[in-house]
Design an enzyme around this catalytic site. Structure first.
Site, mmCIF file in Angstrom:
data_model
loop_
_atom_site.group_PDB
_atom_site.id
_atom_site.type_symbol
_atom_site.label_atom_id
_atom_site.label_comp_id
_atom_site.label_asym_id
_atom_site.label_seq_id
_atom_site.Cartn_x
_atom_site.Cartn_y
_atom_site.Cartn_z
ATOM 1 N N SER A 120 -11.496 12.371 23.271
ATOM 2 C CA SER A 120 -11.171 13.608 22.727
ATOM 3 C C SER A 120 -11.272 13.830 21.427
ATOM 4 C CB SER A 120 -9.690 13.971 23.448
ATOM 5 O OG SER A 120 -8.768 13.270 22.407
ATOM 6 N N TYR A 157 -8.009 9.186 24.593
ATOM 7 C CA TYR A 157 -7.650 9.632 23.052
ATOM 8 C C TYR A 157 -9.033 9.535 22.364
ATOM 9 C CZ TYR A 157 -5.701 10.227 18.484
ATOM 10 O OH TYR A 157 -5.417 10.763 17.306
#
Length: 266
Positions: A160, A157
């Site tokens: 990203s 996460y």
């Protein structure tokens, strides 16, 4: 303060709940027509009805942003309904499974990047030509503190969101001459329905109050949130409105943290 958004059209992804809905509502309160998308029709229609209470036109579009055809249909329906797209709020995303290097498969990483980065790139690529025609546009990417302050138990996460931040900065340089401003908003520990559900579940499991769990989370997981509380959806939405307006006409390529001081870097 008049934000002069009465004649503007905003497209907000993931607009049926949480931060996405908060952004859509904040824009609607300023008179902005809104197109919102999400995967679940019932939640989307309910959100649209609530937004219409602000006396603005609202278009709900059921769409899966990991599907390029759905993204194209979303843009086409928004243009057919309103004629233009002035503001794009790229909010839809996922946290994915927690874990470090050996906890998540490469496929899990790909799936997370598919929504958090590639869907943003694809949608933005489809919207920018309409903004270029008008010589005016606002693109606001909703990122996270994780993009600047990565956590090892949220490695995919964090990566990203770091990529999303980089994309926004690079894009701001490419489209500046077209009158398009690109900025990023990075919240941390915001009181969304998802976070509230998580806190409630933890409280039930431990047999303590939700307030106790929130205090524990702040102390153990986010000790650098200097204000000592979660943020609110409204605090994110108000910043998005400012960045969408002419009051931010000399602001582009910036990353605004709504994090209560959480990120330690300058």
């Amino acid at each position: 303060m008049d934000f002069a958004l009465d004649d503007r059209v905003a497209l907000v992804t993931g607009g049926s709940k949480g931060i996405g809905y908060g952004c859509a509502e904040a824009l609607a309160e300023e008179g902005c027509a809104v197109s919102i998308c999400a995967r679940h029709e019932e939640e989307l229609d309910a959100a649209a009805e609530e937004l219409r209470q602000h006396d603005v036109e609202v278009l709900p579009v059921v769409a899966d942003l990991t599907d390029d055809e759905d993204i194209g249909r979303l843009v086409d329906e928004t243009i057919e309904t309103f004629g233009h797209i002035d503001i794009l709020v790229n909010n839809a995303g996922t946290v994915g499974a927690p874990g470090g290097l050996d906890d998540n498969t490469t496929q899990e990483w790909r799936e997370l990047f598919e929504l958090n980065l590639f869907a943003v790139v694809t949608l933005t690529r489809m919207v920018v030509p309409y903004m270029r025609e008008e010589k005016w546009g606002r693109i606001i990417n909703i990122s996270s503190e994780n993009g600047e302050q990565p956590y090892p138990d949220m490695m995919a996460y964090s990566a990203s969101k770091g990529a999303l931040n980089n994309f926004g900065k690079a894009l701001s340089k490419e489209v500046a001459d077209d009158g398009i401003l690109v900025n990023t908003v990075s919240p941390a520990f915001i009181e969304t329905p998802l976070v509230n559900d998580m806190m409630t579940q933890m409280a039930d499991e431990q047999g303590v109050s939700v307030d106790t769990v929130v205090r524990q989370f702040l102390e153990e997981e986010r000790p650098h949130i200097e204000l000592g509380r979660p943020g609110t959806i409204e605090e994110v939405g108000r910043l998005v409105v400012f960045l969408a307006s002419e009051h931010a006409s000399f602001v582009t390529g910036s990353n605004y943290r709504v994090d209560g001081g959480s990120v330690a870097a300058l």
